[in-house]
Design a protein around this motif. Structure first.
Motif, PDB file in Angstrom:
ATOM      1  N   LEU A  80       0.827  -1.208   0.000  1.00 37.55           N
ATOM      2  CA  LEU A  80       0.000   0.000   0.000  1.00 37.55           C
ATOM      3  C   LEU A  80       0.863   1.260   0.000  1.00 37.55           C
ATOM      4  O   LEU A  80       0.524   2.253  -0.654  1.00 37.55           O
ATOM      5  CB  LEU A  80      -0.932  -0.004   1.220  1.00 37.55           C
ATOM      6  N   LEU A  81       1.982   1.226   0.705  1.00 38.43           N
ATOM      7  CA  LEU A  81       2.907   2.363   0.664  1.00 38.43           C
ATOM      8  C   LEU A  81       3.432   2.579  -0.752  1.00 38.43           C
ATOM      9  O   LEU A  81       3.520   3.721  -1.234  1.00 38.43           O
ATOM     10  CB  LEU A  81       4.079   2.128   1.619  1.00 38.43           C
ATOM     11  N   LEU A  82       3.772   1.492  -1.432  1.00 31.16           N
ATOM     12  CA  LEU A  82       4.254   1.606  -2.803  1.00 31.16           C
ATOM     13  C   LEU A  82       3.154   2.095  -3.739  1.00 31.16           C
ATOM     14  O   LEU A  82       3.430   2.815  -4.709  1.00 31.16           O
ATOM     15  CB  LEU A  82       4.785   0.254  -3.277  1.00 31.16           C
ATOM     16  N   SER A  83       1.916   1.723  -3.469  1.00 32.49           N
ATOM     17  CA  SER A  83       0.804   2.210  -4.287  1.00 32.49           C
ATOM     18  C   SER A  83       0.627   3.713  -4.128  1.00 32.49           C
ATOM     19  O   SER A  83       0.410   4.429  -5.115  1.00 32.49           O
ATOM     20  CB  SER A  83      -0.487   1.486  -3.888  1.00 32.49           C
ATOM     21  N   VAL A  84       0.735   4.196  -2.889  1.00 37.35           N
ATOM     22  CA  VAL A  84       0.651   5.647  -2.650  1.00 37.35           C
ATOM     23  C   VAL A  84       1.789   6.359  -3.369  1.00 37.35           C
ATOM     24  O   VAL A  84       1.596   7.402  -4.002  1.00 37.35           O
ATOM     25  CB  VAL A  84       0.686   5.947  -1.133  1.00 37.35           C
ATOM     26  N   ALA A  85       2.987   5.779  -3.290  1.00 37.40           N
ATOM     27  CA  ALA A  85       4.132   6.389  -3.972  1.00 37.40           C
ATOM     28  C   ALA A  85       3.952   6.371  -5.485  1.00 37.40           C
ATOM     29  O   ALA A  85       4.289   7.346  -6.169  1.00 37.40           O
ATOM     30  CB  ALA A  85       5.412   5.641  -3.584  1.00 37.40           C
ATOM     31  N   ARG A  86       3.417   5.295  -6.023  1.00 34.77           N
ATOM     32  CA  ARG A  86       3.238   5.185  -7.471  1.00 34.77           C
ATOM     33  C   ARG A  86       2.226   6.199  -7.983  1.00 34.77           C
ATOM     34  O   ARG A  86       2.437   6.853  -9.002  1.00 34.77           O
ATOM     35  CB  ARG A  86       2.788   3.766  -7.828  1.00 34.77           C
ATOM     36  N   GLN A  87       1.136   6.369  -7.271  1.00 34.54           N
ATOM     37  CA  GLN A  87       0.124   7.342  -7.691  1.00 34.54           C
ATOM     38  C   GLN A  87       0.651   8.767  -7.582  1.00 34.54           C
ATOM     39  O   GLN A  87       0.327   9.628  -8.412  1.00 34.54           O
ATOM     40  CB  GLN A  87      -1.144   7.182  -6.846  1.00 34.54           C
ATOM     41  N   ALA A  88       1.475   9.016  -6.577  1.00 38.77           N
ATOM     42  CA  ALA A  88       2.057  10.357  -6.439  1.00 38.77           C
ATOM     43  C   ALA A  88       2.978  10.666  -7.606  1.00 38.77           C
ATOM     44  O   ALA A  88       2.994  11.778  -8.134  1.00 38.77           O
ATOM     45  CB  ALA A  88       2.809  10.475  -5.109  1.00 38.77           C
ATOM     46  N   ARG A  89       3.760   9.682  -8.067  1.00 38.64           N
ATOM     47  CA  ARG A  89       4.643   9.887  -9.211  1.00 38.64           C
ATOM     48  C   ARG A  89       3.852  10.123 -10.492  1.00 38.64           C
ATOM     49  O   ARG A  89       4.226  10.920 -11.335  1.00 38.64           O
ATOM     50  CB  ARG A  89       5.561   8.674  -9.389  1.00 38.64           C
ATOM     51  N   LEU A  90       2.721   9.404 -10.627  1.00 41.77           N
ATOM     52  CA  LEU A  90       1.938   9.540 -11.841  1.00 41.77           C
ATOM     53  C   LEU A  90       1.294  10.907 -11.971  1.00 41.77           C
ATOM     54  O   LEU A  90       1.066  11.399 -13.057  1.00 41.77           O
ATOM     55  CB  LEU A  90       0.846   8.459 -11.875  1.00 41.77           C
ATOM     56  N   THR A  91       1.012  11.543 -10.818  1.00 42.11           N
ATOM     57  CA  THR A  91       0.315  12.824 -10.879  1.00 42.11           C
ATOM     58  C   THR A  91       1.247  13.980 -11.194  1.00 42.11           C
ATOM     59  O   THR A  91       0.799  15.021 -11.648  1.00 42.11           O
ATOM     60  CB  THR A  91      -0.383  13.110  -9.543  1.00 42.11           C
ATOM     61  N   GLN A  92       2.541  13.815 -10.955  1.00 38.75           N
ATOM     62  CA  GLN A  92       3.454  14.934 -11.154  1.00 38.75           C
ATOM     63  C   GLN A  92       3.544  15.378 -12.613  1.00 38.75           C
ATOM     64  O   GLN A  92       3.330  16.551 -12.912  1.00 38.75           O
ATOM     65  CB  GLN A  92       4.846  14.572 -10.612  1.00 38.75           C
ATOM     66  N   PRO A  93       3.771  14.468 -13.575  1.00 37.26           N
ATOM     67  CA  PRO A  93       3.817  14.933 -14.963  1.00 37.26           C
ATOM     68  C   PRO A  93       2.471  15.413 -15.461  1.00 37.26           C
ATOM     69  O   PRO A  93       2.394  16.294 -16.295  1.00 37.26           O
ATOM     70  CB  PRO A  93       4.275  13.693 -15.739  1.00 37.26           C
ATOM     71  N   ILE A  94       1.384  14.821 -14.920  1.00 39.43           N
ATOM     72  CA  ILE A  94       0.059  15.268 -15.324  1.00 39.43           C
ATOM     73  C   ILE A  94      -0.163  16.703 -14.899  1.00 39.43           C
ATOM     74  O   ILE A  94      -0.650  17.544 -15.651  1.00 39.43           O
ATOM     75  CB  ILE A  94      -1.017  14.347 -14.727  1.00 39.43           C
TER      76      ILE A  94
END
Length: 377
Positions: A348-362
């Motif tokens: 779940l921590l990695l999922s939070v980190a992954r979604q945070a990375r995806l939102t930055q370029p967006i």
């Protein structure tokens, strides 16, 4: 964010690898490879669950948080029912459900379920957390039901651990100090009263305060653990060469496996273990601060405090800095339920980190689209 996630995965993998090695080293003289095989099976299940949790968008948990908490409460209530061959009573405590091939501890599921539900609740009522009713009474009722069922198993260590984690989450969510402090004082007084009137727990506290006088009685386990840590020195006696695991340290493969690490591998190895837990805690908090919304921030915060605080309590008990609590060392101690749930928490921590990375370029792309074109002179 990528560095934090990578460091988190590396530290968890290192601790799990060390745990498998030390589990075999600590139990080979008594049961051979049986504990190791069971831990490998639970570890494999945990890694699969961790991968699934990391791949799925954590925000989907909002729909399942409350049902999962209700299911956890039902399981916690079930273990208190004396059902032969299903609800197991070991050493005077009812904490396990017999699955036939293994045992499952519902309180481990309740840890994650309560953290998820609190994060969902705060995310759904962000402007009400400063009020007494919405900020303290309603979430406090959820916390009280879970902690009450765990308390009567009895499991004082998990009760204290969850209480601190949930209290920290509520303070971060915006609950006022003047609401929390009276509850903390009342809970501390109740806990002290219950320990004082519980012969087993009160003797543990007395033995902790007077270790030298009780080293052959109630304080025997803690004293032998200190001998194991001391005999290891800086570099240890060598893997498999420790003597305290030969029946001198009770529960050496579960709650007190840290002492076996110290005896076999020495102070340097134990310091590296402590450093790994510190890095996991720090990486979890970094991920929490970069989360895209409140639910992810509180979910990552709760899981980080759960792992970090449980490790702190376990190491504190083994080094006699704290009285005996009976909590396993995350990712290292023998125990399938704890290993499975901790790995899901990491996912779940990695999922939070992954979604945070995806939102930055967006976000950057959106800003570029909204920026008015510059006029060339």
């Amino acid at each position: 964010m990528k560095l934090a996630a990578t460091t988190l995965v590396f530290c968890v993998a290192a601790l799990m690898s060390l745990g498998m090695v030390m589990l075999y080293s600590s139990s080979m003289a008594q049961v051979g490879a049986r504990y190791l095989i069971m831990q490998l099976v639970w570890g494999a299940l945990g890694l699969v669950a961790c991968g699934v949790a990391a791949a799925v968008d954590y925000r989907l948990l909002k729909k399942f948080a409350l049902p999962m908490l209700i299911f956890s409460v039902l399981l916690l209530a079930l273990v208190l029912v004396p059902i032969p061959d299903i609800c197991m009573r070991i050493n005077g405590a009812r904490r396990w459900i017999n699955l036939g091939v293994a045992r499952f501890q519902p309180s481990e599921l309740a840890k994650l379920a309560l953290i998820m539900t609190l994060a969902w609740y705060v995310d759904a009522h962000p402007r009400c957390m400063s009020t007494f009713r919405r900020g303290l009474v309603l979430p406090g009722a959820m916390i009280g039901v879970v902690l009450g069922l765990i308390f009567v198993e009895p499991d004082r260590g998990t009760t204290i651990l969850l209480a601190v984690v949930c209290g920290t989450m509520l303070l971060i969510a915006g609950v006022r100090w003047r609401y929390v402090v009276p509850v903390v004082l009342a809970g501390t007084c109740f806990l002290a009263y219950s320990v004082w009137h519980d012969p087993i727990r009160s003797k543990r506290v007395v033995a902790w305060l007077n270790q030298g006088e009780n080293k052959n009685e109630v304080g025997y386990q803690a004293y032998q653990a200190m001998l194991a840590l001391g005999s290891g020195g800086w570099s240890g006696l060598g893997l498999g060469n420790g003597r305290q695991k030969l029946g001198f340290v009770p529960e050496h493969h579960t709650d007190f496996i840290f002492s076996i690490i110290g005896e076999d591998l020495g102070v340097i190895a134990t310091l590296l273990v402590v450093l790994a837990y510190v890095l996991i805690f720090v990486c979890g908090l970094i991920i929490a601060t970069r989360a895209r919304e409140t639910f992810g921030m509180l979910l990552a915060t709760g899981i980080s405090f759960l792992i970090g605080l449980q490790a702190f309590i376990n190491i504190g008990v083994v080094t006699s800095a704290l009285p005996n609590k009976g909590l396993p060392l995350p990712f290292i101690s023998y125990g399938g339920s704890n290993l499975l749930m901790m790995l899901i928490g990491v996912g779940l921590l990695l999922s939070v980190a992954r979604q945070a990375r995806l939102t930055q370029p967006i976000a950057s792309e959106t800003m570029d689209q909204e920026r008015p074109p510059t006029q060339l002179s």
